[in-house]
Design an enzyme around this catalytic site. Structure first.
Site, mmCIF file in Angstrom:
data_model
loop_
_atom_site.group_PDB
_atom_site.id
_atom_site.type_symbol
_atom_site.label_atom_id
_atom_site.label_comp_id
_atom_site.label_asym_id
_atom_site.label_seq_id
_atom_site.Cartn_x
_atom_site.Cartn_y
_atom_site.Cartn_z
ATOM 1 N N GLU A 32 0.874 -1.139 0.033
ATOM 2 C CA GLU A 32 0.149 -0.098 -0.098
ATOM 3 C C GLU A 32 0.860 1.347 0.021
ATOM 4 O OE1 GLU A 32 -3.466 0.359 2.787
ATOM 5 O OE2 GLU A 32 -2.121 2.028 3.498
ATOM 6 N N TYR A 64 -6.636 7.260 -0.214
ATOM 7 C CA TYR A 64 -7.305 8.325 -0.407
ATOM 8 C C TYR A 64 -7.539 9.058 0.719
ATOM 9 C CZ TYR A 64 -11.380 10.505 -2.762
ATOM 10 O OH TYR A 64 -12.034 11.440 -3.604
ATOM 11 N N ARG A 122 -16.035 3.241 3.420
ATOM 12 C CA ARG A 122 -16.911 4.404 3.829
ATOM 13 C C ARG A 122 -15.779 5.698 4.338
ATOM 14 N NH1 ARG A 122 -21.491 4.858 8.207
ATOM 15 N NH2 ARG A 122 -20.018 4.813 10.012
ATOM 16 N N GLY A 123 -14.854 5.437 4.821
ATOM 17 C CA GLY A 123 -13.702 6.585 5.060
ATOM 18 C C GLY A 123 -14.009 6.816 6.455
ATOM 19 N N ASP A 124 -12.985 7.888 6.921
ATOM 20 C CA ASP A 124 -13.159 8.362 8.507
ATOM 21 C C ASP A 124 -13.152 9.848 8.080
ATOM 22 O OD1 ASP A 124 -12.602 5.983 9.282
ATOM 23 O OD2 ASP A 124 -10.407 6.225 9.071
ATOM 24 N N ALA A 143 -20.615 1.957 3.029
ATOM 25 C CA ALA A 143 -19.758 0.998 2.013
ATOM 26 C C ALA A 143 -20.440 0.146 1.299
ATOM 27 C CB ALA A 143 -18.662 0.643 2.839
ATOM 28 N N HIS A 167 -14.785 -3.561 13.448
ATOM 29 C CA HIS A 167 -14.603 -1.625 13.372
ATOM 30 C C HIS A 167 -15.251 -1.194 14.824
ATOM 31 C CE1 HIS A 167 -15.300 2.235 11.943
ATOM 32 N NE2 HIS A 167 -14.708 2.018 10.895
ATOM 33 N N GLN A 194 -7.963 -4.322 8.308
ATOM 34 C CA GLN A 194 -7.130 -3.273 8.577
ATOM 35 C C GLN A 194 -5.901 -3.776 9.482
ATOM 36 O OE1 GLN A 194 -9.068 -1.920 12.721
ATOM 37 N NE2 GLN A 194 -8.610 0.400 11.770
#
Length: 327
Positions: A32, A64, A122-124, A143, A167, A194
């Site tokens: 990554e 991203y 979905r993102g933070d 998501a 999560h 994760q």
């Protein structure tokens, strides 16, 4: 609406294809990267890219920024990976701060660069990753919704995130499992976890998904490993992810760090040992591949990959390759 170039994206191998193409008895690895902040960072990234290109990872992913903070740079750099290397790039896409129209435009921009592999998150929230998550008024809530949006736009190969310890927003592990299976049922082909430090957490995640839905449980769950090179960096990563370091892992790192100024070399050596031990166990337990967080540096991950014997001959693909020393 942006119309994607289906003919171009359909020619790109998927992550699942690349995992399946591994030589019998071998386990593929992937890495990554993150979009660079400036020209110096971009130069370092490309030195790292070329170093890994010689090791032939199954694929590489590009993160991203929260709220789309690196949106344009992400598209450009990921597109450059597709155009000027032999690597198979996977672009991250998050729902944070974006309307459906903007998300469609992003997917179209990836397609225009020939990128068919997208990791949907979905993102933070920007600023405070652990703070309240707020849906964009014209965006998507989950998501799972974003998976369906991407799949509806073209011949894309979609991955999602999974969480060995659950999560931090999930009410329970059962709920977390249900959410992951929902994303897989929506059309995702695989998940990448994760980062974690207890292999048992990964194995229990795999068991939960298989028990909940055997069909979806057959899809690859790719474990993510972050080689630890300093206590400061790992403490920050743990804080941002909402995860925890197991007490035994922290004790090993603390013993290496010493009681005065952190002994970075000793901490790094233990970090490489920990990542190697995790990789060995995961391979023995049948993980479909290993995905490494590199922080845009090649050395630590390349040492772990060498310890595990994962570098392999180049696959039969077209493209350019230029050898440059690692960062």
């Amino acid at each position: 609406m942006h119309v994607t170039d289906r003919s171009r994206t359909s020619r790109t191998p998927s992550v699942v294809d690349r995992l399946a193409a591994a030589t019998h008895g071998s386990v593929p690895f992937s890495v990554e990267f993150s979009p660079p902040r400036d020209q110096a960072g971009e130069d370092r990234l490309w030195r790292t890219v070329r170093a890994f290109e010689q090791m032939h990872p199954a694929f590489v992913s590009m993160t991203y920024g929260a709220g789309g903070s690196t949106r344009d740079r992400t598209v450009r750099v990921t597109g450059d990976l597709a155009d000027s290397t032999t690597l198979v790039p996977v672009a991250h896409l998050t729902a944070v701060g974006h309307s459906v129209a903007e998300l469609r435009s992003m997917v179209g921009a990836y397609a225009d660069r020939g990128i068919a592999n997208i990791l949907v998150l979905r993102g933070d929230p920007p600023g405070d990753p652990l703070g309240p998550w707020e849906k964009h008024p014209d965006g998507v809530e989950y998501a799972e919704d974003l998976v369906r949006l991407v799949k509806d736009l073209g011949d894309f190969h979609v991955g999602v995130a999974s969480f060995p310890g659950g999560h931090h927003r999930s009410p329970s592990l059962d709920d977390d499992t249900r959410f992951l299976v929902g994303k897989l049922r929506a059309g995702a082909d695989y998940s990448i976890t994760q980062m974690f430090w207890d292999v048992e957490d990964y194995l229990r995640l795999r068991d939960r998904v298989s028990a909940f839905d055997p069909e979806q449980g057959a899809k690859p769950i790719i474990p993510e490993i972050m080689p630890i090179t300093s206590l400061r960096s790992i403490d920050r990563a743990v804080e941002l992810s909402g995860s925890e370091l197991p007490a035994a892992v922290r004790a090993r790192l603390a013993a290496a760090a010493g009681t005065g100024e952190e002994d970075r070399a000793a901490v790094r050596a233990v970090g490489i040992e920990l990542a190697t031990e995790m990789g060995e166990r995961l391979i023995a337990e049948g993980a479909p591949g290993l995905h490494f967080i590199t922080l845009n540096f090649a050395k630590a991950t390349s040492e772990v990959v060498a310890n595990l014997g994962l570098a392999r001959p180049a696959p039969a693909m077209t493209g350019s390759a230029t050898g440059v020393e690692s960062a």
